[in-house]
Enzyme design. Structure first.
Site, PDB file in Angstrom:
ATOM      1  N   GLY A  71       4.525  -8.851  -3.488  1.00 63.39           N
ATOM      2  CA  GLY A  71       5.326  -9.242  -2.342  1.00 63.39           C
ATOM      3  C   GLY A  71       4.897 -10.541  -1.711  1.00 63.39           C
ATOM      4  O   GLY A  71       5.734 -11.348  -1.282  1.00 63.39           O
ATOM      5  N   THR A  72       3.600 -10.782  -1.656  1.00 66.27           N
ATOM      6  CA  THR A  72       3.097 -11.999  -1.018  1.00 66.27           C
ATOM      7  C   THR A  72       3.555 -13.248  -1.767  1.00 66.27           C
ATOM      8  O   THR A  72       4.048 -14.211  -1.159  1.00 66.27           O
ATOM      9  CB  THR A  72       1.559 -11.967  -0.933  1.00 66.27           C
ATOM     10  OG1 THR A  72       1.170 -10.906  -0.046  1.00 66.27           O
ATOM     11  CG2 THR A  72       1.011 -13.281  -0.410  1.00 66.27           C
ATOM     12  N   ASN A 151       6.769  -2.780   8.304  1.00 66.62           N
ATOM     13  CA  ASN A 151       5.701  -2.042   7.638  1.00 66.62           C
ATOM     14  C   ASN A 151       4.822  -1.236   8.582  1.00 66.62           C
ATOM     15  O   ASN A 151       4.107  -0.334   8.142  1.00 66.62           O
ATOM     16  CB  ASN A 151       4.824  -3.009   6.824  1.00 66.62           C
ATOM     17  CG  ASN A 151       4.257  -4.130   7.660  1.00 66.62           C
ATOM     18  OD1 ASN A 151       4.998  -4.823   8.363  1.00 66.62           O
ATOM     19  ND2 ASN A 151       2.959  -4.352   7.584  1.00 66.62           N
ATOM     20  N   GLN A 179       9.055  -2.654   2.069  1.00 68.71           N
ATOM     21  CA  GLN A 179       8.976  -1.306   2.630  1.00 68.71           C
ATOM     22  C   GLN A 179      10.280  -0.528   2.493  1.00 68.71           C
ATOM     23  O   GLN A 179      10.306   0.678   2.721  1.00 68.71           O
ATOM     24  CB  GLN A 179       8.565  -1.377   4.100  1.00 68.71           C
ATOM     25  CG  GLN A 179       7.149  -1.842   4.345  1.00 68.71           C
ATOM     26  CD  GLN A 179       6.101  -0.814   3.901  1.00 68.71           C
ATOM     27  OE1 GLN A 179       6.367   0.365   3.801  1.00 68.71           O
ATOM     28  NE2 GLN A 179       4.886  -1.286   3.631  1.00 68.71           N
ATOM     29  N   THR A 237       1.616 -16.342 -18.931  1.00 68.37           N
ATOM     30  CA  THR A 237       1.980 -15.275 -19.860  1.00 68.37           C
ATOM     31  C   THR A 237       2.343 -14.014 -19.092  1.00 68.37           C
ATOM     32  O   THR A 237       1.609 -13.565 -18.212  1.00 68.37           O
ATOM     33  CB  THR A 237       0.816 -14.978 -20.819  1.00 68.37           C
ATOM     34  OG1 THR A 237       0.458 -16.187 -21.496  1.00 68.37           O
ATOM     35  CG2 THR A 237       1.201 -13.922 -21.824  1.00 68.37           C
ATOM     36  N   CYS A 326      -2.839  -5.341   5.048  1.00 64.95           N
ATOM     37  CA  CYS A 326      -3.120  -6.751   4.787  1.00 64.95           C
ATOM     38  C   CYS A 326      -3.927  -7.380   5.916  1.00 64.95           C
ATOM     39  O   CYS A 326      -4.249  -8.553   5.881  1.00 64.95           O
ATOM     40  CB  CYS A 326      -1.817  -7.513   4.572  1.00 64.95           C
ATOM     41  SG  CYS A 326      -0.983  -7.009   3.050  1.00 64.95           S
TER      42      CYS A 326
END
Length: 381
Positions: A71-72, A151, A179, A237, A326
């Site tokens: 997500g970040t 969140n 979320q 990759t 976080c």
């Protein structure tokens, strides 16, 4: 003793079918960019996962779904690359005061680069209105970024209505749906979003894999450089195992399962609130209960220090949190609760977040509710 895990807003345990999927693909070690049989096999797995997730959010074949690390990275890519590619159009962005740090810190960085950001305040129930967005819009606004579901409180923002508002404005629209991804039926076309961010580990998938949806017709410059993977948008990759596992996790969440979980989580809310009331614990719910996802319950336990509550419950085998994972190790109060009530409000040090998910059951939540009431009574100032 096996702990009862009620911190699914931070991360979730792997679904058994996801574990199987991970093991099944570990031997598929080919590079999807290679043209030999190993590479072609890996490429097929990757594109099947992409199709599954596109279908999950009702994206079309021409829309982009870029696999990222989580997500970040997804939030950063949508915001940073929109700002850098559209700075000749305008330098104004709109977000809210209660976004995830992945959005807020990116916006703050852009302010150091000459951009202007409007941070919309929330009400005491943690809500944002479409009218607030409308009032903040300017001719030079190039992006609106607003989370789907908060969140920390579970409060849901009017994404569809904001999407309709922006349909006639040149600003792009990004939503952090991390979320919301496990419980809401997401249709990017109905929402009219240009970008959507999500991650696997919040839906019982593995960590390290996420996605960025990009609407057809929008071309963002790459954030990273070095290869032509992901349509030249995200070099490196590809993580075939993670991609496949993400798709398998999403496949467990059909509309029937989402409805079942919502009803179960609402029952959990009732059990906890009723138990606290019967024990005469003074509490209130942080955030709107009407416009919220039931997988989060944020409680203000009045007069009960949340740091002590967290430790006591942990010792007794119950896992919850006081806010965003976080912000782990950060002793600052929740920026979400602060935005709702103001600085120095007692709720900042007396609020806890309980978040439900796959594997939670009524028996365990009942045990937790009794322990919560008991510890709250003991710790009351």
């Amino acid at each position: 003793m096996t702990a009862i895990y009620l911190d699914n807003g931070a991360t979730t345990p792997l679904h058994p079918k996801v574990k199987e999927a991970i093991i099944d693909t570990l031997d598929n070690f080919g590079n999807p960019s290679s043209i030999h049989s190993y590479g072609r096999t890996a490429y097929h797995v990757m594109e099947e996962a992409r199709l599954t997730l596109k279908t999950y959010i009702h994206a079309t074949a021409k829309d982009q779904l870029i696999f990222v690390s989580g997500g970040t990275e997804s939030d950063n890519t949508a915001i940073m690359q929109t700002a850098m590619s559209r700075k000749e159009v305008g330098k104004h962005l709109i977000t809210t005061q209660v976004e995830h740090p992945a959005v807020l810190e990116t916006m703050r960085f852009l302010e150091t680069q000459g951009f202007e950001v409007t941070y919309l305040p929330v009400s005491q129930t943690g809500e944002i209105t479409v009218e607030q967005v409308k009032q903040a819009l300017r001719p030079d606004t190039i992006l609106v970024s607003m989370m789907y579901t908060n969140n920390e409180t579970g409060v849901m923002f009017p994404i569809k209505e904001v999407g309709e508002l922006l349909a006639d404005h040149p600003a792009y629209f990004h939503t952090d749906a991390v979320q919301a991804f496990s419980l809401e039926s997401i249709n990017v076309k109905e929402l009219k979003v240009d970008f959507l961010s999500a991650t696997a580990h919040k839906i019982n998938g593995p960590k390290g894999i996420g996605l960025l949806y990009v609407k057809e017709g929008i071309s963002l410059p790459t954030l990273l450089h070095g290869g032509e993977q992901e349509g030249k948008k995200r070099p490196g990759t590809e993580d075939i195992t993670g991609m496949h596992a993400f798709a398998v996790a999403a496949s467990q969440l059909d509309d029937e399962e989402k409805l079942r979980r919502k009803e179960l989580f609402k029952e959990f809310h009732h059990i906890i609130k009723q138990t606290l009331t019967e024990a005469q614990v003074d509490f209130s719910v942080n955030g709107s209960e009407e416009h919220a996802s039931p997988h989060v319950l944020n409680l203000w336990l009045k007069g009960v220090p949340n740091n002590l509550m967290l430790m006591r419950l942990d010792l007794e085998g119950f896992v919850i949190s006081t806010g965003s994972a976080c912000s782990a190790g950060n002793i600052d109060p929740s920026h979400v609760i602060e935005a709702m009530y103001g600085k120095n409000h007692p709720s900042l040090d007396e609020s806890i977040r309980i978040s439900f998910g796959y594997g939670n059951n009524t028996e365990d939540v009942t045990k937790f509710a009794k322990a919560l009431a008991s510890v709250a009574t003991q710790l009351k100032k």
